[in-house]
Design a protein around this motif. Structure first.
Motif, PDB file in Angstrom:
ATOM      1  N   CYS A 238      -0.111  -8.764  16.119  1.00  0.00           N
ATOM      2  CA  CYS A 238      -0.976  -8.693  14.949  1.00  0.00           C
ATOM      3  C   CYS A 238      -1.936  -7.665  15.431  1.00  0.00           C
ATOM      4  CB  CYS A 238      -1.865 -10.161  14.444  1.00  0.00           C
ATOM      5  SG  CYS A 238      -0.676 -11.176  13.738  1.00  0.00           S
ATOM      6  N   ARG A 239      -2.659  -7.783  16.634  1.00  0.00           N
ATOM      7  CA  ARG A 239      -3.449  -6.747  17.363  1.00  0.00           C
ATOM      8  C   ARG A 239      -2.910  -5.578  17.317  1.00  0.00           C
ATOM      9  NH1 ARG A 239      -8.072  -9.188  18.209  1.00  0.00           N
ATOM     10  NH2 ARG A 239      -8.522 -11.260  18.920  1.00  0.00           N
ATOM     11  N   ALA A 240      -1.695  -5.491  17.919  1.00  0.00           N
ATOM     12  CA  ALA A 240      -0.975  -4.127  18.239  1.00  0.00           C
ATOM     13  C   ALA A 240      -0.645  -3.462  16.883  1.00  0.00           C
ATOM     14  CB  ALA A 240       0.478  -4.325  18.877  1.00  0.00           C
ATOM     15  N   MET A 241      -0.528  -4.249  15.857  1.00  0.00           N
ATOM     16  CA  MET A 241      -0.078  -3.425  14.672  1.00  0.00           C
ATOM     17  C   MET A 241      -1.282  -3.304  13.549  1.00  0.00           C
ATOM     18  SD  MET A 241       3.354  -4.966  13.643  1.00  0.00           S
ATOM     19  CE  MET A 241       3.766  -4.040  12.147  1.00  0.00           C
ATOM     20  N   ASN A 242      -2.569  -4.076  14.411  1.00  0.00           N
ATOM     21  CA  ASN A 242      -3.872  -4.128  13.372  1.00  0.00           C
ATOM     22  C   ASN A 242      -3.699  -4.670  12.035  1.00  0.00           C
ATOM     23  OD1 ASN A 242      -5.478  -2.284  14.836  1.00  0.00           O
ATOM     24  ND2 ASN A 242      -4.088  -0.747  14.389  1.00  0.00           N
ATOM     25  N   LEU A 243      -2.986  -5.900  12.141  1.00  0.00           N
ATOM     26  CA  LEU A 243      -2.565  -6.688  11.044  1.00  0.00           C
ATOM     27  C   LEU A 243      -3.989  -7.800  10.729  1.00  0.00           C
ATOM     28  CD1 LEU A 243       1.127  -7.577  11.626  1.00  0.00           C
ATOM     29  CD2 LEU A 243       0.092  -5.827  10.048  1.00  0.00           C
ATOM     30  N   ALA A 244      -4.850  -7.404  10.195  1.00  0.00           N
ATOM     31  CA  ALA A 244      -5.996  -7.994   9.794  1.00  0.00           C
ATOM     32  C   ALA A 244      -5.935  -9.416   9.185  1.00  0.00           C
ATOM     33  CB  ALA A 244      -7.167  -7.297   9.185  1.00  0.00           C
ATOM     34  N   GLY A 245      -5.300  -9.544   8.109  1.00  0.00           N
ATOM     35  CA  GLY A 245      -5.069 -10.507   7.495  1.00  0.00           C
ATOM     36  C   GLY A 245      -4.155 -11.667   8.351  1.00  0.00           C
ATOM     37  N   ALA A 246      -3.150 -11.032   8.731  1.00  0.00           N
ATOM     38  CA  ALA A 246      -2.156 -11.970   9.449  1.00  0.00           C
ATOM     39  C   ALA A 246      -3.078 -12.479  10.603  1.00  0.00           C
ATOM     40  CB  ALA A 246      -0.936 -11.300  10.039  1.00  0.00           C
ATOM     41  N   LEU A 247      -3.655 -11.826  11.304  1.00  0.00           N
ATOM     42  CA  LEU A 247      -4.574 -12.165  12.392  1.00  0.00           C
ATOM     43  C   LEU A 247      -5.500 -13.374  12.111  1.00  0.00           C
ATOM     44  CD1 LEU A 247      -5.429 -12.024  15.373  1.00  0.00           C
ATOM     45  CD2 LEU A 247      -6.824 -10.248  14.982  1.00  0.00           C
ATOM     46  N   ALA A 248      -6.062 -13.157  10.821  1.00  0.00           N
ATOM     47  CA  ALA A 248      -7.052 -14.251  10.462  1.00  0.00           C
ATOM     48  C   ALA A 248      -6.355 -15.441  10.089  1.00  0.00           C
ATOM     49  CB  ALA A 248      -7.994 -13.790   9.267  1.00  0.00           C
ATOM     50  N   TYR A 249      -5.300 -15.314   9.628  1.00  0.00           N
ATOM     51  CA  TYR A 249      -4.371 -16.753   9.402  1.00  0.00           C
ATOM     52  C   TYR A 249      -3.978 -17.169  10.574  1.00  0.00           C
ATOM     53  CZ  TYR A 249      -4.236 -16.538   4.118  1.00  0.00           C
ATOM     54  OH  TYR A 249      -4.681 -16.497   2.754  1.00  0.00           O
ATOM     55  N   ASN A 250      -3.638 -16.353  11.750  1.00  0.00           N
ATOM     56  CA  ASN A 250      -3.249 -16.932  12.883  1.00  0.00           C
ATOM     57  C   ASN A 250      -4.267 -17.702  13.453  1.00  0.00           C
ATOM     58  OD1 ASN A 250      -3.102 -16.650  16.176  1.00  0.00           O
ATOM     59  ND2 ASN A 250      -1.232 -16.109  15.539  1.00  0.00           N
ATOM     60  N   HIS A 251      -5.742 -17.112  13.209  1.00  0.00           N
ATOM     61  CA  HIS A 251      -6.604 -18.023  13.931  1.00  0.00           C
ATOM     62  C   HIS A 251      -7.115 -19.109  13.248  1.00  0.00           C
ATOM     63  CE1 HIS A 251      -8.338 -14.024  15.862  1.00  0.00           C
ATOM     64  NE2 HIS A 251      -7.487 -14.749  16.557  1.00  0.00           N
ATOM     65  N   LYS A 252      -6.892 -19.295  11.902  1.00  0.00           N
ATOM     66  CA  LYS A 252      -7.107 -20.331  11.092  1.00  0.00           C
ATOM     67  C   LYS A 252      -6.279 -21.468  11.458  1.00  0.00           C
ATOM     68  CE  LYS A 252      -5.396 -21.709   7.457  1.00  0.00           C
ATOM     69  NZ  LYS A 252      -4.209 -22.885   7.219  1.00  0.00           N
ATOM     70  N   MET A 253      -4.806 -20.907  11.684  1.00  0.00           N
ATOM     71  CA  MET A 253      -3.999 -21.999  12.312  1.00  0.00           C
ATOM     72  C   MET A 253      -3.980 -22.446  13.427  1.00  0.00           C
ATOM     73  SD  MET A 253      -1.281 -23.643  11.591  1.00  0.00           S
ATOM     74  CE  MET A 253      -0.710 -22.971  10.109  1.00  0.00           C
ATOM     75  N   ARG A 254      -4.712 -21.857  14.460  1.00  0.00           N
ATOM     76  CA  ARG A 254      -5.089 -22.494  15.833  1.00  0.00           C
ATOM     77  C   ARG A 254      -6.232 -23.261  15.706  1.00  0.00           C
ATOM     78  NH1 ARG A 254      -4.730 -19.606  20.623  1.00  0.00           N
ATOM     79  NH2 ARG A 254      -4.234 -17.599  19.495  1.00  0.00           N
ATOM     80  N   GLY A 255      -7.192 -23.078  14.495  1.00  0.00           N
ATOM     81  CA  GLY A 255      -8.142 -24.132  14.262  1.00  0.00           C
ATOM     82  C   GLY A 255      -7.450 -25.482  13.749  1.00  0.00           C
ATOM     83  N   ASN A 256      -6.275 -25.277  13.030  1.00  0.00           N
ATOM     84  CA  ASN A 256      -5.582 -26.395  12.751  1.00  0.00           C
ATOM     85  C   ASN A 256      -5.191 -27.272  13.936  1.00  0.00           C
ATOM     86  OD1 ASN A 256      -6.172 -25.528  10.011  1.00  0.00           O
ATOM     87  ND2 ASN A 256      -4.043 -25.183   9.240  1.00  0.00           N
ATOM     88  N   VAL A 257      -4.543 -26.412  14.722  1.00  0.00           N
ATOM     89  CA  VAL A 257      -3.834 -27.179  15.982  1.00  0.00           C
ATOM     90  C   VAL A 257      -4.795 -27.941  16.694  1.00  0.00           C
ATOM     91  CG1 VAL A 257      -2.850 -26.745  18.175  1.00  0.00           C
ATOM     92  CG2 VAL A 257      -2.073 -25.599  15.848  1.00  0.00           C
ATOM     93  N   PHE A 258      -5.952 -27.319  16.997  1.00  0.00           N
ATOM     94  CA  PHE A 258      -7.223 -27.864  17.692  1.00  0.00           C
ATOM     95  C   PHE A 258      -7.503 -29.103  17.089  1.00  0.00           C
ATOM     96  CE2 PHE A 258      -8.421 -23.398  19.598  1.00  0.00           C
ATOM     97  CZ  PHE A 258      -7.735 -24.008  21.074  1.00  0.00           C
TER      98      PHE A 258
END
Length: 365
Positions: A238-258
């Protein structure tokens, strides 16, 4: 069986761009070609290069710029008499509308795009537009209406050996299985999608598949560390391709996991990060889901019960207004979990209202 993934939205002089080109690269190349086409008066090329510009802006979360770009692409295509290019512009506009949470508009634009794609004899844009309709219904939680369309598009993509669309369809079907509690089926489909994406060099599709796997590993197996490792791997793409939306959803899922692991302080911090990212790209669906996770984390950390009740009530109204049926049910479960009053869900609630246009509804059938 599957060839290398390609990006049909990069057209004309921009076909050398790949599905893995960074969005900043796509935007720069698209602007350069757009300026050249405008100087020479090539309206068809203006439409095609403008499409790439619109998509780069959209995926970077630059909503206003994306809105102007897809409309300009459509006007140029119409002036050029290029029906397929008009369909591609409408597809871009419909996808942007869905991203902004404007689902009624998304149904209308994507339905028109599918119709024009068929009229213009472009099976790719027709397929992308039908896929957009299917994804819109899935995000809203209308699985019964769009489940068959997902399966139909998966069969077509497999038959043509289109890796990118096969991956998309597998991930959509997997998400529906996951949301209805069929975790083993969801895992198998996400795993297949990850394998196809990796072999086809579809890095975006691979990142989304890893996110899906992390979700299932967390909720089904309780394997927090493996889930976090999968999300970290996806984040690098996500960071390498500048995928802002996908990165935000990745972080939201990280919150779910925590949160599932009882690590509420880490969940709160991660949801706050995702919330800021979604707000920066004007993505209301992700913003609402991050707010829900944050509200639950704060409640677990001792937030006043009346504040939790007020936040969840406001979120219920937000989910109804946006039209997110599955997410609305999640809010109701949170209200039960924390013992605060809830509202009605299900048939007859605002979230249950169908917003599809006749064209879109016909395509979905």
């Amino acid at each position: 069986m599957y060839g290398k993934a390609f990006a049909p939205e990069y057209q004309g002089a921009l076909t050398s761009l790949s599905v893995n080109s960074s969005l900043t690269e796509v935007l720069a190349a698209g602007r350069e070609q757009l300026a050249a086409a405008e100087r020479t008066g090539q309206r068809g090329e203006v439409a095609r290069s403008g499409l790439a510009v619109a998509e780069a802006h959209r995926r970077l979360g630059q909503v206003r710029e994306a809105d102007r770009a897809w409309k300009a692409s459509y006007r140029a295509a119409r002036e050029a008499g290029d029906t397929a290019a008009m369909a591609w512009a409408l597809w871009s506009g419909g996808t942007l509308a869905r991203q902004r949470g404007a689902f009624a508009l998304a149904w209308r634009l994507l339905g028109l795009a599918a119709e024009l794609g068929e009229r213009g004899d472009d099976i790719v844009v027709r397929g992308y537009s039908l896929a957009g309709l299917a994804e819109t219904g899935r995000i809203q939680g209308d699985y019964e209406a769009v489940g068959r369309l997902h399966e139909q598009l998966l069969a077509e993509a497999r038959r043509r050996g289109e890796a990118r669309h096969t991956v998309w369809a597998l991930e959509g079907i997997a998400q529906m299985h996951r949301n209805t509690g069929s975790y083993d089926s969801a895992y198998a489909l996400f795993e297949e999608a990850a394998g196809i994406a990796a072999r086809a060099d579809d890095r975006r599709g691979h990142a989304w598949a890893l996110r899906g796997l992390a979700d299932v590993v967390s909720v089904r197996d309780g394997d927090t560390e493996r889930a976090l490792a999968l999300l970290w791997q996806a984040e690098q793409t996500c960071r390498a391709m500048n995928l802002a939306g996908a990165l935000a959803y990745n972080h939201k899922m990280r919150g779910n996991v925590f949160y599932r692991a009882g690590r509420y302080a880490e969940a709160r911090e991660t949801y706050e990060q995702a919330l800021a990212e979604f707000r920066a790209i004007s993505e209301p669906s992700g913003e609402a889901l991050s707010r829900l996770g944050l509200a639950k984390s704060l409640a677990r950390l001792g937030r006043d019960r009346t504040q939790t009740a007020a936040e969840l009530a406001d979120l219920a109204r937000t989910m109804d207004r946006i039209g997110l049926r599955h997410a609305r049910a999640m809010v109701a479960r949170a209200q039960e979990e924390f013992g605060v009053a809830g509202g009605r869900t299900g048939p007859g609630s605002p979230a249950d209202a169908r917003t599809a246009s006749p064209v879109a509804a016909g395509a979905a059938r």
